[in-house]
Design an enzyme around this catalytic site. Sequence first.
Site, mmCIF file in Angstrom:
data_model
loop_
_atom_site.group_PDB
_atom_site.id
_atom_site.type_symbol
_atom_site.label_atom_id
_atom_site.label_comp_id
_atom_site.label_asym_id
_atom_site.label_seq_id
_atom_site.Cartn_x
_atom_site.Cartn_y
_atom_site.Cartn_z
ATOM 1 N N HIS A 157 42.898 34.224 32.775
ATOM 2 C CA HIS A 157 42.444 33.509 31.577
ATOM 3 C C HIS A 157 43.389 33.805 30.425
ATOM 4 C CE1 HIS A 157 40.505 37.441 31.173
ATOM 5 N NE2 HIS A 157 40.119 37.172 29.934
ATOM 6 N N HIS A 199 39.232 45.443 33.790
ATOM 7 C CA HIS A 199 39.074 46.611 32.923
ATOM 8 C C HIS A 199 38.426 47.773 33.660
ATOM 9 C CE1 HIS A 199 39.910 44.607 28.996
ATOM 10 N NE2 HIS A 199 39.475 43.528 29.646
ATOM 11 N N ASP A 204 37.892 38.983 33.851
ATOM 12 C CA ASP A 204 36.763 39.471 33.066
ATOM 13 C C ASP A 204 35.466 38.738 33.396
ATOM 14 O OD1 ASP A 204 38.550 41.162 31.870
ATOM 15 O OD2 ASP A 204 38.442 40.277 29.877
ATOM 16 N N HIS A 225 32.936 33.601 30.688
ATOM 17 C CA HIS A 225 33.650 34.444 29.725
ATOM 18 C C HIS A 225 34.554 33.567 28.860
ATOM 19 C CE1 HIS A 225 35.511 38.081 28.156
ATOM 20 N NE2 HIS A 225 36.706 37.644 28.522
ATOM 21 N N ASP A 269 44.890 40.171 25.891
ATOM 22 C CA ASP A 269 45.002 41.410 26.665
ATOM 23 C C ASP A 269 45.222 41.140 28.154
ATOM 24 O OD1 ASP A 269 42.326 40.472 26.820
ATOM 25 O OD2 ASP A 269 41.581 42.465 27.316
ATOM 26 N N HIS A 270 45.321 39.869 28.520
ATOM 27 C CA HIS A 270 45.636 39.495 29.910
ATOM 28 C C HIS A 270 46.958 38.717 30.025
ATOM 29 C CE1 HIS A 270 41.717 40.641 31.778
ATOM 30 N NE2 HIS A 270 41.404 40.644 30.490
ATOM 31 N N HIS A 327 43.074 35.156 27.301
ATOM 32 C CA HIS A 327 42.940 36.222 26.300
ATOM 33 C C HIS A 327 44.190 37.099 26.264
ATOM 34 C CE1 HIS A 327 38.248 36.049 26.039
ATOM 35 N NE2 HIS A 327 38.840 35.136 25.313
#
Length: 239
Positions: free
Chosen positions: A54, A169, A131, A112, A58-59, A56
């Site tokens: 996805h 995570h 996530d 998400h 942090d990915h 985001h």
Amino acid sequence: MRVEIIKCLQDNYSYLLIDDTKNIGCVVDPGEAAPIIKHVEGNNIELKYILNTHHHYDHVGGNLELKKRYNSKIVGFKEDKDRIPEIDVLVEDNQKWKGENFEAKIYHIPGHTSGHIAFHFFLEKKIFTGDTLFSLGCGRIFEGTYEQMFNSLKKIKELPKDTQIYCGHEYTLQNSKFCESNDPDNSNLKSKIEEIKEKIKNGHPTIPSILSDEIECNIFLKAKDVESFSKLRDLKDNF
């Protein structure tokens, strides 16, 4: 296919998938570039693909630097083409993506985010869930609906029970506390918590988990309908 777990940022996991016959690799969800570069160059691996579950940051935070350095192809969901940096290959639900000896079935699993996908390497019985499904948990609902997330988890739940779950995570210990508070008599969960604590004590990741364990222990996968799932998700948001 060999999987190396690479810690990124604060508590993210990226995954380096390695084909040892050709010394080539894919990376799943590089939250930052530096740890990936260190591992790739330390092991003389040619990084062919970047797989994003996805959009985001942090990915996908490492996408641009890795692509520029290795000329890797970035693979992501077609409806996120304007949100995943430098995307090259657009995939869709139920498609089989193949690159070199890597082959995965794509599942669209919104909740998400609206464009969240999973990469299921079905021959190796490994799924990268980003996530959406965590060990003993599930992702917060940001762009989707409770029903979408419930159905996304149901889709994963229907895979072979020995499938390995690689999530985005290291949340497992904290997730276990919520599961235990809502399912206090679950002996399988108690055993799993002891295993989790032992792994963390020894500095090991709690990932991958096994789908059969998640079905027995993950309170979100035990929810029978959207209504009960929604109540659990609301409780977890304030836990």
